[in-house]
Design a protein around this motif. Structure first.
Motif: not given
Length: 342
Positions: A62, A65-68, A72, A111
């Motif tokens: 995550m 993928r530059k997501r918090p 998730y 992923q």
């Protein structure tokens, strides 16, 4: 009179994804408890390490993928994947086996396809099959049931973690591993099952010693999920029905060449784990009820075919992945008719 305007959609799920995943995790507890009582602390060490590695890999993916990551991780899908893989692995597996399996489950099978909801294959089974093909010796070294160890002392909890983290394997104690009942049936096709039961203590009343109780535990957990309406009956009962039917058709009354009785197939290996916790995966299975039924029927048939004629004594992972290939085809031909379509 004022009108309240709410944008579509108006249908709401009764439970969130995180709630569903937590119920699935909770439902595995009877089976995990039975496995621990039957085979020792090795299943617990597998699960703890798998959860630690799975959580770290999910967070890393995550972040890349530059997501918090925290957002998730709260859906607990990585937790359930780790839990299922930890259960499926032989007890006391080395840490690097667990890490590699979780890498293929979380990073490759999940992923790289876009994350939860986009994976075409069951992540836990992908990790398991990669390990089984790559490391057949380590993956077929199963701990003996505790009642059959005799004078051999089983490792305690801390010693079990030492075995896993230190990378030691079971040959340090020669009498600590035994062939599973499905292995014995597969390797002794010229003998009668009654002869195998007299010679090998691994056979219990219905299935294998320890295995029948583990399968019973996962059956209880599956019925709980069915009661909570986490999924429908179509896939699990379809799998169990086709496996029992084929084993009954080919069962000749007692020879190992027939691959065993329906009870042996139902209460040995990963049958109940596969039926209630693997084929019911809503992402990689079929969507419609008819499709789920066909998915389960196909999985059960493949389990029996591979067990009887294949090279692997237990075939749940291969059967599920093969049916994952077919799931889109099942969806295409079993999708409900559009409302108003004649």
């Amino acid at each position: 009179m004022a009108l309240t305007r709410i944008t579509s959609p108006h249908a709401h799920a009764k439970q969130s994804t995180s709630q569903v995943m937590l119920w699935v995790a909770l439902a595995t507890l009877p089976g995990v408890a039975a496995m621990t009582l039957a085979f020792g602390w090795g299943t617990i060490t597998n699960i703890v390490l798998a959860i630690a590695f799975g959580t770290a890999l999910e967070a890393l993916a995550m972040a890349l993928r530059k997501r918090p990551p925290g957002f998730y991780l709260k859906d607990y899908s990585a937790l359930v994947t780790a839990l299922l893989l930890g259960i499926a692995l032989p007890p006391y597996s080395a840490w690097w086996i667990i890490l590699l399996g979780m890498f293929f489950a979380i990073i490759i099978a999940k992923q790289l396809y876009g994350g939860m909801g986009y994976n075409p294959f069951n992540p836990a089974m992908v990790g398991y099959v990669v390990l089984l093909i790559s490391f057949p010796v380590e993956m077929t070294r199963w701990a003996a049931p505790l009642p059959l160890l005799g004078e051999v002392q089983a490792p305690g909890l801390l010693q079990s973690f030492g075995i896993a983290i230190g990378g030691s394997t079971f040959p340090i104690v020669d009498g600590f591993t035994m062939a599973t009942p499905l292995d014995l049936v597969r390797q002794n096709s010229a003998l009668m099952i009654s002869d195998l039961k007299e010679e090998y203590a691994q056979f219990g009343s219905w299935g294998g010693t320890g295995w029948e109780w583990a399968n019973g535990g996962f059956l209880i957990g599956g019925l709980l999920l069915l009661y909570k309406r986490i999924y429908t009956w179509h896939a699990p009962l379809g799998m169990l029905f086709s496996l029992a039917l084929l084993s009954a058709i080919f069962y000749d009354g007692g020879s190992s060449a027939s691959a065993g009785s329906p009870l042996l197939h139902l209460f040995s290996g990963a049958t109940m784990l596969g039926a209630w916790f693997i084929v019911t995966d809503p992402v990689s299975s079929a969507v419609s009820n008819r499709g789920r039924l066909l998915f389960g029927l196909g999985a059960g048939a493949l389990v029996f075919i591979i067990r009887k004629w294949g090279n692997y004594p237990d075939a749940v992972a291969f059967a599920v992945l093969l049916m994952n290939f077919i799931a889109p085809l099942l969806d295409h031909y079993t999708q409900p008719r559009t409302y108003g379509h004649t």
